[in-house]
Design a protein around this motif. Structure first.
Motif, mmCIF file in Angstrom:
data_model
loop_
_atom_site.group_PDB
_atom_site.id
_atom_site.type_symbol
_atom_site.label_atom_id
_atom_site.label_comp_id
_atom_site.label_asym_id
_atom_site.label_seq_id
_atom_site.Cartn_x
_atom_site.Cartn_y
_atom_site.Cartn_z
ATOM 1 N N GLN A 16 0.801 -1.225 0.000
ATOM 2 C CA GLN A 16 0.000 0.000 0.000
ATOM 3 C C GLN A 16 0.833 1.275 0.000
ATOM 4 O O GLN A 16 0.731 2.071 -0.914
ATOM 5 N N ARG A 17 1.678 1.445 1.041
ATOM 6 C CA ARG A 17 2.286 2.766 1.243
ATOM 7 C C ARG A 17 3.631 2.658 1.954
ATOM 8 O O ARG A 17 3.809 1.797 2.812
ATOM 9 N N GLU A 94 2.790 5.584 -2.743
ATOM 10 C CA GLU A 94 1.550 4.854 -2.506
ATOM 11 C C GLU A 94 1.148 4.130 -3.786
ATOM 12 O O GLU A 94 1.119 4.728 -4.863
ATOM 13 N N PHE A 96 -1.062 2.962 -6.473
ATOM 14 C CA PHE A 96 -2.315 3.460 -7.016
ATOM 15 C C PHE A 96 -3.069 2.353 -7.753
ATOM 16 O O PHE A 96 -4.273 2.215 -7.607
ATOM 17 N N LYS A 97 -2.320 1.546 -8.531
ATOM 18 C CA LYS A 97 -2.962 0.511 -9.338
ATOM 19 C C LYS A 97 -1.943 -0.564 -9.689
ATOM 20 O O LYS A 97 -0.779 -0.278 -9.913
ATOM 21 N N THR A 103 2.999 -1.788 -11.929
ATOM 22 C CA THR A 103 2.469 -1.119 -10.738
ATOM 23 C C THR A 103 2.589 0.376 -10.956
ATOM 24 O O THR A 103 3.661 0.871 -11.314
ATOM 25 N N VAL A 105 2.579 3.893 -9.136
ATOM 26 C CA VAL A 105 2.808 4.437 -7.801
ATOM 27 C C VAL A 105 2.690 5.955 -7.864
ATOM 28 O O VAL A 105 3.314 6.594 -8.715
ATOM 29 N N LYS A 106 1.877 6.515 -6.982
ATOM 30 C CA LYS A 106 1.838 7.960 -6.806
ATOM 31 C C LYS A 106 2.887 8.284 -5.751
ATOM 32 O O LYS A 106 2.883 7.692 -4.671
ATOM 33 N N ARG A 120 3.898 10.338 -10.972
ATOM 34 C CA ARG A 120 3.320 9.001 -11.059
ATOM 35 C C ARG A 120 4.378 8.144 -11.736
ATOM 36 O O ARG A 120 4.856 8.478 -12.825
#
Length: 177
Positions: A16-17, A94, A96-97, A103, A105-106, A120
């Motif tokens: 997740q993060r 984090e 995102f999708k 993957t 990631v933001k 991103r």
């Protein structure tokens, strides 16, 4: 890894993060040229901090399963502020999708309440492509795990990921993976 851009991981929720920190030291070699009278962290190094945080997050999701995590694309990169020696970046990544091996990631970095860089990142998890009998992927996964504990042994994230009875010394030499 010559230019490690994450000093410590302060928060980690695998899959997740990830939140980490990077304090810019005055004696970093590239600051002599960037810039002699106004030393600031180059934007590409701030972007690399986002990338490294994202790679660690993906590698630990769920737990060092991919041998390689490659940056495929950096989108919507925005720079907002300088980072001077003595200042600390807080880097957040984090997921995102996820779409198969990709993957998104933001990620963003800030000093205090000011954003220094955001983007991103599109990362691809993959194998080395070497034949399985060579054990390359297993070696890279093991070295990644060792590097993580070597770099972040004192972080709450490392302590939470340690397996019962696992003895990974915090004085190991980090490996480039």
């Amino acid at each position: 890894m010559k230019y490690r851009q994450i000093d410590r991981i302060t928060e980690l929720t695998p899959g997740q993060r990830l939140v980490g920190e990077r304090t810019l030291a005055a004696d970093e070699e590239y600051l002599a040229d960037h810039f002699p009278r106004f030393p600031v962290m180059p934007g590409v190094m701030m972007l690399e901090a986002l990338h490294q945080a994202a790679v660690w997050l993906v590698r630990m999701s769920p737990e060092f399963d991919s041998a390689l995590v490659l940056l495929r694309e950096a989108k919507s990169v925005k720079f907002g502020d300088f980072l001077s020696p003595g200042e600390t970046l807080t880097v957040e990544a984090e997921i995102f999708k996820r779409d198969g091996a990709l993957t998104i990631v933001k990620a963003k970095a800030r000093k205090g309440d000011r954003t220094t860089v955001s983007a991103r990142l599109i990362l691809e998890s993959c194998s080395s492509g070497d034949p399985e009998h060579l054990g390359t992927d297993a070696d890279v996964q093991r070295l990644s795990r060792e590097q993580f504990f070597s770099l972040f042994s004192d972080s709450p994230a490392a302590m939470a990921l340690r397996r019962p009875g696992e003895n990974i010394s915090p004085t190991m030499t980090p490996h480039s993976v």
